[in-house]
Design a protein around this motif. Structure first.
Motif, PDB file in Angstrom:
ATOM      1  N   GLU A  94       0.804  -1.194   0.079  1.00 42.71           N
ATOM      2  CA  GLU A  94       0.087   0.012  -0.002  1.00 42.71           C
ATOM      3  C   GLU A  94       0.610   1.128  -0.141  1.00 42.71           C
ATOM      4  O   GLU A  94       1.856   1.365   0.723  1.00 42.71           O
ATOM      5  CB  GLU A  94      -0.863  -0.051   1.211  1.00 42.71           C
ATOM      6  CG  GLU A  94      -1.863   1.120   1.280  1.00 42.71           C
ATOM      7  CD  GLU A  94      -2.762   1.119   2.632  1.00 42.71           C
ATOM      8  OE1 GLU A  94      -3.441   2.109   2.613  1.00 42.71           O
ATOM      9  OE2 GLU A  94      -2.707   0.208   2.942  1.00 42.71           O
ATOM     10  N   ILE A  95       0.481   2.320  -0.921  1.00 41.57           N
ATOM     11  CA  ILE A  95       1.033   3.501  -0.822  1.00 41.57           C
ATOM     12  C   ILE A  95       0.389   4.476   0.001  1.00 41.57           C
ATOM     13  O   ILE A  95      -0.810   4.871  -0.307  1.00 41.57           O
ATOM     14  CB  ILE A  95       1.251   3.866  -2.511  1.00 41.57           C
ATOM     15  CG1 ILE A  95       1.842   2.937  -3.318  1.00 41.57           C
ATOM     16  CG2 ILE A  95       1.885   5.326  -2.331  1.00 41.57           C
ATOM     17  CD1 ILE A  95       3.132   2.502  -3.072  1.00 41.57           C
ATOM     18  N   PRO A  96       0.981   4.854   0.912  1.00 42.64           N
ATOM     19  CA  PRO A  96       0.420   6.099   1.660  1.00 42.64           C
ATOM     20  C   PRO A  96      -0.223   7.261   1.226  1.00 42.64           C
ATOM     21  O   PRO A  96       0.455   7.885   0.011  1.00 42.64           O
ATOM     22  CB  PRO A  96       1.313   6.650   2.793  1.00 42.64           C
ATOM     23  CG  PRO A  96       2.516   5.403   2.744  1.00 42.64           C
ATOM     24  CD  PRO A  96       2.490   4.930   1.460  1.00 42.64           C
ATOM     25  N   GLU A  97      -1.399   7.694   1.347  1.00 42.33           N
ATOM     26  CA  GLU A  97      -2.035   8.749   0.591  1.00 42.33           C
ATOM     27  C   GLU A  97      -1.136   9.975   0.436  1.00 42.33           C
ATOM     28  O   GLU A  97      -0.977  10.613  -0.677  1.00 42.33           O
ATOM     29  CB  GLU A  97      -3.350   9.040   1.280  1.00 42.33           C
ATOM     30  CG  GLU A  97      -4.316   9.931   0.278  1.00 42.33           C
ATOM     31  CD  GLU A  97      -5.656  10.117   1.011  1.00 42.33           C
ATOM     32  OE1 GLU A  97      -6.263  11.272   0.835  1.00 42.33           O
ATOM     33  OE2 GLU A  97      -5.879   9.106   1.483  1.00 42.33           O
ATOM     34  N   ASP A  98      -0.256  10.410   1.500  1.00 39.85           N
ATOM     35  CA  ASP A  98       0.389  11.449   1.312  1.00 39.85           C
ATOM     36  C   ASP A  98       1.707  11.407   0.394  1.00 39.85           C
ATOM     37  O   ASP A  98       2.438  12.110  -0.028  1.00 39.85           O
ATOM     38  CB  ASP A  98       0.929  11.875   2.731  1.00 39.85           C
ATOM     39  CG  ASP A  98       2.000  10.997   3.328  1.00 39.85           C
ATOM     40  OD1 ASP A  98       1.681   9.598   3.071  1.00 39.85           O
ATOM     41  OD2 ASP A  98       2.983  11.237   4.154  1.00 39.85           O
ATOM     42  N   LYS A  99       2.167  10.188  -0.068  1.00 39.14           N
ATOM     43  CA  LYS A  99       3.225   9.901  -0.971  1.00 39.14           C
ATOM     44  C   LYS A  99       2.478   9.951  -2.383  1.00 39.14           C
ATOM     45  O   LYS A  99       3.348   9.623  -3.237  1.00 39.14           O
ATOM     46  CB  LYS A  99       3.828   8.767  -0.606  1.00 39.14           C
ATOM     47  CG  LYS A  99       4.361   8.785   0.853  1.00 39.14           C
ATOM     48  CD  LYS A  99       5.508   7.625   0.887  1.00 39.14           C
ATOM     49  CE  LYS A  99       6.322   7.761   2.209  1.00 39.14           C
ATOM     50  NZ  LYS A  99       7.382   7.026   2.458  1.00 39.14           N
ATOM     51  N   ILE A 100       1.408   9.956  -2.850  1.00 44.10           N
ATOM     52  CA  ILE A 100       0.656   9.500  -4.117  1.00 44.10           C
ATOM     53  C   ILE A 100       0.874  11.071  -4.722  1.00 44.10           C
ATOM     54  O   ILE A 100       0.225  12.016  -4.123  1.00 44.10           O
ATOM     55  CB  ILE A 100      -0.773   9.379  -3.905  1.00 44.10           C
ATOM     56  CG1 ILE A 100      -0.963   7.768  -3.266  1.00 44.10           C
ATOM     57  CG2 ILE A 100      -1.324   9.199  -5.320  1.00 44.10           C
ATOM     58  CD1 ILE A 100      -1.827   7.147  -3.048  1.00 44.10           C
ATOM     59  N   PRO A 101       1.543  11.513  -5.886  1.00 47.41           N
ATOM     60  CA  PRO A 101       1.475  12.640  -6.456  1.00 47.41           C
ATOM     61  C   PRO A 101       0.138  13.170  -7.035  1.00 47.41           C
ATOM     62  O   PRO A 101      -0.614  12.229  -7.522  1.00 47.41           O
ATOM     63  CB  PRO A 101       2.490  12.452  -7.559  1.00 47.41           C
ATOM     64  CG  PRO A 101       2.470  10.837  -7.896  1.00 47.41           C
ATOM     65  CD  PRO A 101       2.050  10.491  -6.671  1.00 47.41           C
ATOM     66  N   LYS A 102      -0.115  14.382  -6.773  1.00 43.93           N
ATOM     67  CA  LYS A 102      -1.345  14.969  -7.073  1.00 43.93           C
ATOM     68  C   LYS A 102      -1.100  15.122  -8.678  1.00 43.93           C
ATOM     69  O   LYS A 102      -2.272  15.011  -9.437  1.00 43.93           O
ATOM     70  CB  LYS A 102      -1.572  16.250  -6.430  1.00 43.93           C
ATOM     71  CG  LYS A 102      -1.789  16.117  -5.014  1.00 43.93           C
ATOM     72  CD  LYS A 102      -2.966  15.590  -4.400  1.00 43.93           C
ATOM     73  CE  LYS A 102      -3.033  15.853  -2.989  1.00 43.93           C
ATOM     74  NZ  LYS A 102      -3.126  14.474  -2.348  1.00 43.93           N
ATOM     75  N   GLU A 103      -0.094  15.387  -9.150  1.00 40.73           N
ATOM     76  CA  GLU A 103       0.205  15.506 -10.653  1.00 40.73           C
ATOM     77  C   GLU A 103       1.669  15.392 -10.955  1.00 40.73           C
ATOM     78  O   GLU A 103       2.571  15.451  -9.849  1.00 40.73           O
ATOM     79  CB  GLU A 103      -0.208  16.718 -11.382  1.00 40.73           C
ATOM     80  CG  GLU A 103       0.477  18.006 -10.817  1.00 40.73           C
ATOM     81  CD  GLU A 103      -0.041  19.256 -11.241  1.00 40.73           C
ATOM     82  OE1 GLU A 103       0.636  20.099 -11.648  1.00 40.73           O
ATOM     83  OE2 GLU A 103      -1.436  19.464 -11.748  1.00 40.73           O
TER      84      GLU A 103
END
Length: 154
Positions: free
Chosen positions: A53-62
């Motif tokens: 699982e990738i933590p939400e804060d590490k997912i790029p917005k763009e």
């Protein structure tokens, strides 16, 4: 005349025996190779992906973001690139397909650049400049319950 005919028959039989022996040897070799190819596993080194699982804060917005995936059971950290193009998220291996160097992402040119031999990839991992002939490896991405999981072979 009879002697010549007997000699010819002997030579003909000898030739036919040799040809039959050669034919059956050839057929036996072909069946041996076919049998071996059917008996061995299709891809013995193929391993299944383990999803993290990738933590939400590490997912790029763009754009592109380099992240570390902590593999707890091996006490190991693995770097990958996540790319958000607005429509989807893809995960890329940071390993150059030419000689295995680690690529860096240049935000100004929006390209992955290999420091070893100057190979370049676009933001989707496709080759822009050689020497690499293959694109960066894409890692499988699953989205479940609004969470993102990336598959890693261990």
């Amino acid at each position: 005349m009879i002697i010549d005919k007997e000699k010819m028959d002997i030579k003909r039989r000898f030739f036919l025996k040799k040809m039959l022996k050669l034919f059956f040897t050839f057929v036996a070799l072909i069946f041996s190779f076919l049998g071996l190819s059917l008996l061995k596993p299709a891809n013995p080194k193929k391993k299944e992906y383990s999803y993290y699982e990738i933590p939400e804060d590490k997912i790029p917005k763009e754009g592109v973001k380099k992240i570390n995936i902590e593999i707890g059971n091996l006490q190991k950290s693995l770097k990958i690139y996540l790319v958000n193009d607005g429509d989807s998220i893809i995960a890329l291996s940071p390993v150059c397909t030419h000689l295995g160097c680690f690529v860096n992402f240049d935000k100004n040119s929006n390209e992955f650049i290999c420091p070893c031999h100057g190979g370049k990839y676009d933001s989707e991992g496709k080759v822009l400049k050689c020497p690499p002939k293959e694109p960066l490896q894409r890692l499988p991405v699953k989205i479940e319950n609004k969470k993102i999981f990336v598959g890693i072979k261990i």
